[in-house]
Design a protein around this motif. Structure first.
Motif, PDB file in Angstrom:
ATOM      1  N   HIS A 140       0.578   2.855   2.851  1.00 18.48           N
ATOM      2  CA  HIS A 140       0.473   1.414   2.601  1.00 18.48           C
ATOM      3  C   HIS A 140      -0.850   1.075   1.915  1.00 18.48           C
ATOM      4  CE1 HIS A 140       4.134  -0.089   4.297  1.00 18.48           C
ATOM      5  NE2 HIS A 140       3.909   0.431   5.489  1.00 18.48           N
ATOM      6  N   LEU A 141      -1.941   1.667   2.388  1.00 18.32           N
ATOM      7  CA  LEU A 141      -3.241   1.412   1.762  1.00 18.32           C
ATOM      8  C   LEU A 141      -3.221   1.830   0.294  1.00 18.32           C
ATOM      9  CD1 LEU A 141      -5.679   2.492   4.602  1.00 18.32           C
ATOM     10  CD2 LEU A 141      -5.472   0.200   3.622  1.00 18.32           C
ATOM     11  N   ASN A 142      -2.650   2.990   0.008  1.00 23.71           N
ATOM     12  CA  ASN A 142      -2.603   3.503  -1.355  1.00 23.71           C
ATOM     13  C   ASN A 142      -1.840   2.542  -2.276  1.00 23.71           C
ATOM     14  OD1 ASN A 142      -2.951   5.365  -3.494  1.00 23.71           O
ATOM     15  ND2 ASN A 142      -0.961   6.255  -3.060  1.00 23.71           N
ATOM     16  N   HIS A 143      -0.657   2.138  -1.864  1.00 24.49           N
ATOM     17  CA  HIS A 143       0.156   1.253  -2.706  1.00 24.49           C
ATOM     18  C   HIS A 143      -0.457  -0.140  -2.819  1.00 24.49           C
ATOM     19  CE1 HIS A 143       3.377   4.091  -3.321  1.00 24.49           C
ATOM     20  NE2 HIS A 143       3.404   4.346  -2.038  1.00 24.49           N
ATOM     21  N   PHE A 144      -0.977  -0.653  -1.705  1.00 23.79           N
ATOM     22  CA  PHE A 144      -1.557  -1.998  -1.717  1.00 23.79           C
ATOM     23  C   PHE A 144      -2.805  -2.045  -2.594  1.00 23.79           C
ATOM     24  CE2 PHE A 144      -4.190  -5.392   0.245  1.00 23.79           C
ATOM     25  CZ  PHE A 144      -3.349  -6.462  -0.014  1.00 23.79           C
ATOM     26  N   LEU A 145      -3.667  -1.043  -2.468  1.00 24.73           N
ATOM     27  CA  LEU A 145      -4.901  -1.042  -3.263  1.00 24.73           C
ATOM     28  C   LEU A 145      -4.636  -0.788  -4.742  1.00 24.73           C
ATOM     29  CD1 LEU A 145      -7.290   0.805  -0.803  1.00 24.73           C
ATOM     30  CD2 LEU A 145      -7.328  -1.612  -1.435  1.00 24.73           C
ATOM     31  N   ALA A 146      -3.497  -0.192  -5.069  1.00 26.01           N
ATOM     32  CA  ALA A 146      -3.145   0.018  -6.479  1.00 26.01           C
ATOM     33  C   ALA A 146      -2.813  -1.309  -7.154  1.00 26.01           C
ATOM     34  CB  ALA A 146      -1.976   0.987  -6.602  1.00 26.01           C
ATOM     35  N   ALA A 147      -2.093  -2.180  -6.460  1.00 20.78           N
ATOM     36  CA  ALA A 147      -1.691  -3.474  -7.032  1.00 20.78           C
ATOM     37  C   ALA A 147      -1.297  -4.414  -5.890  1.00 20.78           C
ATOM     38  CB  ALA A 147      -0.536  -3.293  -8.003  1.00 20.78           C
ATOM     39  N   PRO A 148      -2.266  -5.102  -5.291  1.00 20.72           N
ATOM     40  CA  PRO A 148      -1.973  -5.930  -4.112  1.00 20.72           C
ATOM     41  C   PRO A 148      -0.877  -6.965  -4.319  1.00 20.72           C
ATOM     42  CG  PRO A 148      -4.338  -5.709  -4.409  1.00 20.72           C
ATOM     43  CD  PRO A 148      -3.692  -5.100  -5.609  1.00 20.72           C
ATOM     44  N   LYS A 149      -0.944  -7.717  -5.393  1.00 23.28           N
ATOM     45  CA  LYS A 149       0.032  -8.796  -5.605  1.00 23.28           C
ATOM     46  C   LYS A 149       1.423  -8.257  -5.952  1.00 23.28           C
ATOM     47  CE  LYS A 149      -2.941 -12.678  -6.555  1.00 23.28           C
ATOM     48  NZ  LYS A 149      -2.608 -13.449  -5.374  1.00 23.28           N
ATOM     49  N   ALA A 150       1.489  -7.064  -6.488  1.00 21.25           N
ATOM     50  CA  ALA A 150       2.790  -6.469  -6.784  1.00 21.25           C
ATOM     51  C   ALA A 150       3.390  -5.842  -5.530  1.00 21.25           C
ATOM     52  CB  ALA A 150       2.660  -5.418  -7.879  1.00 21.25           C
ATOM     53  N   TYR A 151       2.551  -5.292  -4.646  1.00 22.46           N
ATOM     54  CA  TYR A 151       3.058  -4.621  -3.458  1.00 22.46           C
ATOM     55  C   TYR A 151       3.467  -5.606  -2.364  1.00 22.46           C
ATOM     56  CZ  TYR A 151       3.605  -0.977   0.040  1.00 22.46           C
ATOM     57  OH  TYR A 151       4.123  -0.131   0.988  1.00 22.46           O
ATOM     58  N   ILE A 152       2.658  -6.647  -2.171  1.00 21.93           N
ATOM     59  CA  ILE A 152       2.991  -7.689  -1.197  1.00 21.93           C
ATOM     60  C   ILE A 152       2.995  -9.013  -1.956  1.00 21.93           C
ATOM     61  CG2 ILE A 152       2.389  -8.844   0.951  1.00 21.93           C
ATOM     62  CD1 ILE A 152       1.013  -6.284   1.859  1.00 21.93           C
ATOM     63  N   LYS A 153       4.163  -9.368  -2.447  1.00 20.04           N
ATOM     64  CA  LYS A 153       4.302 -10.583  -3.248  1.00 20.04           C
ATOM     65  C   LYS A 153       3.918 -11.796  -2.410  1.00 20.04           C
ATOM     66  CE  LYS A 153       7.566 -12.882  -6.319  1.00 20.04           C
ATOM     67  NZ  LYS A 153       6.852 -12.721  -7.558  1.00 20.04           N
ATOM     68  N   GLY A 154       2.985 -12.588  -2.940  1.00 21.56           N
ATOM     69  CA  GLY A 154       2.542 -13.786  -2.242  1.00 21.56           C
ATOM     70  C   GLY A 154       1.271 -13.594  -1.445  1.00 21.56           C
ATOM     71  N   THR A 155       0.690 -12.388  -1.475  1.00 19.44           N
ATOM     72  CA  THR A 155      -0.562 -12.188  -0.754  1.00 19.44           C
ATOM     73  C   THR A 155      -1.654 -13.054  -1.371  1.00 19.44           C
ATOM     74  OG1 THR A 155      -2.193 -10.575   0.005  1.00 19.44           O
ATOM     75  CG2 THR A 155      -1.288 -10.203  -2.160  1.00 19.44           C
ATOM     76  N   ALA A 156      -2.596 -13.458  -0.547  1.00 21.45           N
ATOM     77  CA  ALA A 156      -3.697 -14.285  -1.029  1.00 21.45           C
ATOM     78  C   ALA A 156      -4.832 -13.440  -1.601  1.00 21.45           C
ATOM     79  CB  ALA A 156      -4.231 -15.155   0.111  1.00 21.45           C
TER      80      ALA A 156
END
Length: 196
Positions: free
Chosen positions: A135-151
């Motif tokens: 999860h850290l790897n994917h989120f840090l690669a592209a936060p807004k693409a991995y969790i749509k709507g993240t602030a």
């Protein structure tokens, strides 16, 4: 011309002269040069149509293999991009983002005292999903693409080695750092994200 008109005209011209002189002197005294190199710019890339909600393509190299050769000291340097929004010391304050001490394997959206976005709360599935290495790897690669709507307003780290170094550094910032994954094991599947 009357002497009063002459005096008024002279006073006006004298005032203009004084204001111009002060302006020129101020520019000379307080002039600042443009910096040779701009500071770090935070770019928030919006996901394009078809992205979001965890639909990000998996990384080409599994995170376990990247972490096997990661350099946590280099990750400390990469963390400088994060420190304007996150602290990482034990008991550190929440800033724009939550404190990251002990974040690896901590339930997502669970840091006490931080108000998470609805998207992050939905993704966490009530605390059932943890910040594992995938999860850290994917989120840090592209936060807004991995969790749509993240602030989180960060474009992400596109370079695999830079991301792995950061994760290795973050992993060490805990009372008991979690063990690194086996680089020879099959890559773990990231849990499917919450759908909106």
């Amino acid at each position: 011309m009357s002497p009063y008109v002459n005096m008024a005209t002279g006073a006006l011209l004298a005032s203009v002269f004084v204001m111009m002189s002060v302006s020129i002197a101020s520019e000379g005294l307080f002039h600042s040069e443009a910096p040779e190199k701009e500071g770090f710019a935070i770019v928030a890339a919006e996901p394009t149509e078809g992205q979001g909600g965890g639909a990000e393509a998996p990384a080409a190299v599994p995170i376990a293999q990247l972490l096997a050769s990661a350099d946590a000291a280099a990750g400390a340097t990469v963390f400088k991009k994060c420190q304007s929004c996150h602290s990482i010391e034990k008991g550190g304050p929440n800033k724009v983002g939550p404190d990251l001490w002990g974040v690896v394997n901590r339930p997502i959206a669970s840091h006490e005292g931080f108000s998470y976005s609805a998207a992050m709360k939905d993704f966490s599935q009530g605390g059932a999903v943890v910040w594992d290495f995938e999860h850290l790897n994917h989120f840090l690669a592209a936060p807004k693409a991995y969790i749509k709507g993240t602030a989180m307003g960060f474009a992400g780290l596109k370079k695999d080695d830079e991301r792995a170094n950061l994760i290795a550094y973050i992993r060490e910032q805990a009372d008991s750092p979690v063990p690194l994954p086996d680089p020879n094991a099959a890559p773990a599947e990231a849990a499917p994200p919450a759908t909106n």
